[in-house]
Enzyme design. Structure first.
Site, short mmCIF file in Angstrom:
data_model
loop_
_atom_site.label_atom_id
_atom_site.label_comp_id
_atom_site.label_asym_id
_atom_site.label_seq_id
_atom_site.Cartn_x
_atom_site.Cartn_y
_atom_site.Cartn_z
N ARG A 142 0.81 -1.22 0.00
CA ARG A 142 0.00 0.00 0.00
C ARG A 142 0.85 1.27 0.00
O ARG A 142 0.46 2.27 0.59
CB ARG A 142 -0.96 0.04 1.20
CG ARG A 142 -2.05 -0.99 1.16
CD ARG A 142 -3.14 -0.57 0.17
NE ARG A 142 -4.04 -1.68 -0.09
CZ ARG A 142 -5.18 -1.85 0.56
NH1 ARG A 142 -5.57 -0.99 1.47
NH2 ARG A 142 -5.95 -2.89 0.28
N TYR A 201 -14.31 -12.80 0.13
CA TYR A 201 -15.09 -11.62 -0.29
C TYR A 201 -16.35 -12.04 -1.05
O TYR A 201 -17.43 -11.46 -0.87
CB TYR A 201 -14.25 -10.67 -1.14
CG TYR A 201 -13.33 -9.81 -0.29
CD1 TYR A 201 -13.84 -8.80 0.51
CD2 TYR A 201 -11.96 -10.01 -0.30
CE1 TYR A 201 -13.01 -8.01 1.31
CE2 TYR A 201 -11.11 -9.23 0.49
CZ TYR A 201 -11.64 -8.23 1.29
OH TYR A 201 -10.83 -7.46 2.07
N ASP A 240 -6.42 -3.77 -7.59
CA ASP A 240 -7.00 -4.33 -6.36
C ASP A 240 -7.24 -5.82 -6.60
O ASP A 240 -7.40 -6.25 -7.74
CB ASP A 240 -8.31 -3.63 -5.99
CG ASP A 240 -8.71 -3.97 -4.56
OD1 ASP A 240 -8.23 -3.31 -3.63
OD2 ASP A 240 -9.48 -4.94 -4.38
N ARG A 298 -7.11 11.09 -7.64
CA ARG A 298 -8.30 10.25 -7.48
C ARG A 298 -9.59 11.05 -7.30
O ARG A 298 -10.67 10.45 -7.28
CB ARG A 298 -8.10 9.33 -6.26
CG ARG A 298 -7.35 8.02 -6.53
CD ARG A 298 -8.16 7.00 -7.32
NE ARG A 298 -9.55 6.93 -6.88
CZ ARG A 298 -9.97 6.29 -5.80
NH1 ARG A 298 -9.12 5.61 -5.08
NH2 ARG A 298 -11.24 6.31 -5.45
N ARG A 354 -3.84 6.35 -0.12
CA ARG A 354 -4.31 7.54 0.59
C ARG A 354 -3.30 8.26 1.46
O ARG A 354 -3.53 9.39 1.86
CB ARG A 354 -5.55 7.17 1.41
CG ARG A 354 -6.79 7.07 0.54
CD ARG A 354 -7.96 6.51 1.32
NE ARG A 354 -7.69 5.13 1.68
CZ ARG A 354 -8.53 4.35 2.35
NH1 ARG A 354 -9.68 4.83 2.75
NH2 ARG A 354 -8.22 3.11 2.63
C1 LIG Z 1 -7.44 -7.50 1.15
C2 LIG Z 1 -7.01 -6.66 -0.02
C3 LIG Z 1 -7.82 -5.78 -0.78
N1 LIG Z 1 -7.03 -5.21 -1.76
C4 LIG Z 1 -5.75 -5.67 -1.65
C5 LIG Z 1 -5.72 -6.61 -0.60
C6 LIG Z 1 -4.52 -7.41 -0.19
C7 LIG Z 1 -3.58 -6.57 0.60
C8 LIG Z 1 -4.00 -6.36 2.02
O1 LIG Z 1 -4.08 -7.34 2.75
O2 LIG Z 1 -4.21 -5.20 2.37
C9 LIG Z 1 -4.60 -5.40 -2.49
C10 LIG Z 1 -4.35 -4.02 -2.94
N2 LIG Z 1 -5.24 -2.98 -3.02
C11 LIG Z 1 -4.62 -1.89 -3.52
C12 LIG Z 1 -3.28 -2.25 -3.83
C13 LIG Z 1 -2.39 -1.28 -4.60
C14 LIG Z 1 -1.01 -1.23 -4.57
C15 LIG Z 1 -0.33 -0.82 -3.27
O3 LIG Z 1 -0.18 -1.66 -2.38
O4 LIG Z 1 0.18 0.33 -3.21
C16 LIG Z 1 -3.09 -3.57 -3.46
C17 LIG Z 1 -1.85 -4.42 -3.53
C18 LIG Z 1 -5.19 -0.56 -3.76
C19 LIG Z 1 -6.33 -0.14 -2.93
N3 LIG Z 1 -7.44 -0.87 -2.61
C20 LIG Z 1 -8.30 -0.11 -1.88
C21 LIG Z 1 -7.74 1.18 -1.73
C22 LIG Z 1 -8.39 2.35 -1.00
C23 LIG Z 1 -9.42 2.94 -1.91
C24 LIG Z 1 -9.30 4.43 -2.05
O5 LIG Z 1 -8.20 4.97 -2.15
O6 LIG Z 1 -10.38 5.03 -2.12
C25 LIG Z 1 -6.51 1.17 -2.39
C26 LIG Z 1 -5.54 2.31 -2.57
C27 LIG Z 1 -9.62 -0.56 -1.40
C28 LIG Z 1 -9.59 -1.84 -0.68
N4 LIG Z 1 -9.51 -3.07 -1.28
C29 LIG Z 1 -9.43 -4.04 -0.30
C30 LIG Z 1 -9.47 -3.40 0.96
C31 LIG Z 1 -9.41 -4.10 2.29
C32 LIG Z 1 -9.55 -2.01 0.72
C33 LIG Z 1 -9.52 -0.89 1.72
C34 LIG Z 1 -10.85 -0.31 2.03
C35 LIG Z 1 -10.69 1.08 2.62
O7 LIG Z 1 -10.14 1.19 3.72
O8 LIG Z 1 -11.12 2.04 1.95
C36 LIG Z 1 -9.27 -5.49 -0.59
#
Ligand SMILES: Cc1c2[nH]c(c1CCC(=O)O)Cc1[nH]c(c(CCC(=O)O)c1C)Cc1[nH]c(c(CCC(=O)O)c1C)Cc1[nH]c(c(C)c1CCC(=O)O)C2
Length: 354
Positions: free
Chosen positions: A34, A158, A83, A47, A38
């Site tokens: 990550r 999920y 994602d 975004r 954000r």
């Molecule tokens: C479980 C999981 C997800 N997504 C992901 C996982 C495995 C990694 C982990 O264990 O954290 C993987 C993921 N998701 C995202 C990345 C991008 C690359 C990075 O790591 O920088 C990666 C590698 C972007 C994202 N994926 C997400 C965001 C946030 C959305 C936003 O910016 O509005 C980002 C940058 C959304 C997302 N998608 C998911 C979650 C739990 C969330 C967060 C929800 C929140 O708190 O808003 C599912």
């Protein structure tokens, strides 16, 4: 320390890829799960007004967001901005990524009839992903791009729960209650996950990471029986690409009891969360794999002195492993001060790897 602008450098010879293979390196490579997202004001800016899923499918945005943390922090790798649910959406599953919540599936998967809503993923469904990877790697030069996918268990969770879940009760009910349906669902998810990894590796990603974020909720025996074969299939999907050999990283949260089995699923690098020391992880995996990790993301909120001391300890423990890639034990928290992240990178780079 290292020059990210070196245009002719080959990412296959980068410090991160060498460390992943357990080869000698001058310093410990570092990136952060990550690292894009954000915590960065430049991310929040690009975004604005664009939904998360949409942003993952626009090659211009994916490229910009993937490169942002590389420019800012001088990390040793980019992670593809996407994602874990993007390939499911590309295959036609009706879902959304809700801000502050995570992936939400319109109709949860519970019965055999639901399998019909989950077709195989073919490269023509994700031509934008190929384009994004090509644009990014052209910009990155010698810095490697890490492609990724979600592992079958975490994706199944999920789909079955319909969204994020603390206890994964519906997932476990299906796994234990209808093992044949569980197997068929995970086989399909392994195909989708593997195809997504394969597309990224074929387009130029230098390494891949399989995220099984929530599998730490299973005991070892059940992991071996219900999960490992499918994760193995997903990881193996990048094995037979002609002329391409990418190291494979396998990570999950709370997986202290599963580290050996996750390595055996076909990993070169085992990701370790912050609950288990790297020394313990090395012993548990028989020092057969490079390790990735494992600074507690919450420590980035602590004063510099204890934080720097912990960074030094982790780098020192990494020297005893077959190879070490410095990372957090889970993703960067959204309210993290990005300057602290940059400072950690500088600290890691200032220490020698052996
Ligand atoms: C479980 C999981 C997800 N997504 C992901 C996982 C495995 C990694 C982990 O264990 O954290 C993987 C993921 N998701 C995202 C990345 C991008 C690359 C990075 O790591 O920088 C990666 C590698 C972007 C994202 N994926 C997400 C965001 C946030 C959305 C936003 O910016 O509005 C980002 C940058 C959304 C997302 N998608 C998911 C979650 C739990 C969330 C967060 C929800 C929140 O708190 O808003 C599912």
């Amino acid at each position: 320390m290292h020059d990210v602008t070196e245009v002719n450098a080959d990412p296959r010879n980068s410090v991160l890829i060498k460390a992943a293979r357990g080869e000698e390196v001058p310093y410990t490579p570092v990136w952060f799960m990550r690292q894009a997202g954000r915590s960065l004001p430049e991310y929040r800016k690009v975004r604005e007004g664009v939904g998360m899923l949409e942003s993952c499918r626009r090659p211009d945005l994916v490229t910009e967001i993937t490169l942002q943390p590389v420019r800012r922090h001088d990390v040793d790798a980019a992670i593809f901005f996407s994602d874990i649910v993007v390939p499911l959406a590309a295959a036609g599953v009706d879902l959304d990524i809700v801000a502050g919540v995570g992936p939400v599936v319109a109709q949860p998967f519970r019965t055999r009839a639901d399998l019909a809503r989950l077709p195989e993923l073919t490269p023509d469904m994700v031509t934008d992903i190929t384009e994004s990877v090509q644009l990014i790697t052209a910009e990155l030069g010698g810095t490697p791009l890490i492609g990724f996918a979600g592992a079958p268990f975490t994706l199944a969770s999920y789909l079955i729960e319909g969204g994020p879940s603390k206890n994964h009760e519906n997932t476990k009910a299906l796994m234990y209650g209808d093992p044949q349906l569980w197997k068929d669902l995970c086989a399909r998810l392994a195909q989708i996950s593997g195809a997504f990894l394969r597309v990224q590796a074929a387009a130029g990603a230098s390494a891949i990471q399989l995220f099984d974020s929530w599998v730490g909720n299973l005991p070892l025996d059940d992991y071996r029986r219900f999960v490992q074969p499918h994760s193995r299939t997903a990881l193996a999907a990048v094995d037979d690409l002609p002329g391409i050999d990418v190291p494979k990283i396998h990570f999950g949260v709370g997986t202290g009891e599963l580290l050996g089995a996750m390595g055996e699923a076909g990993a070169d690098v085992v990701g370790v969360d912050f609950r288990v020391s790297l020394d313990a992880a090395r012993e548990r995996t028989g020092n057969q794999y490079a390790l990735q990790g494992n600074l507690d993301p919450a420590l980035l909120f602590a004063p510099w002195e204890p934080l720097a001391a912990r960074v030094d300890e982790i780098v020192a423990a990494g020297r005893r492993a077959k190879g070490h890639i410095f990372n957090l034990g889970h993703g960067v928290l959204p309210s993290t001060d990005p300057d602290v992240v940059t400072r950690v990178v500088e600290r890691v780079h200032s220490l020698s790897a052996r």
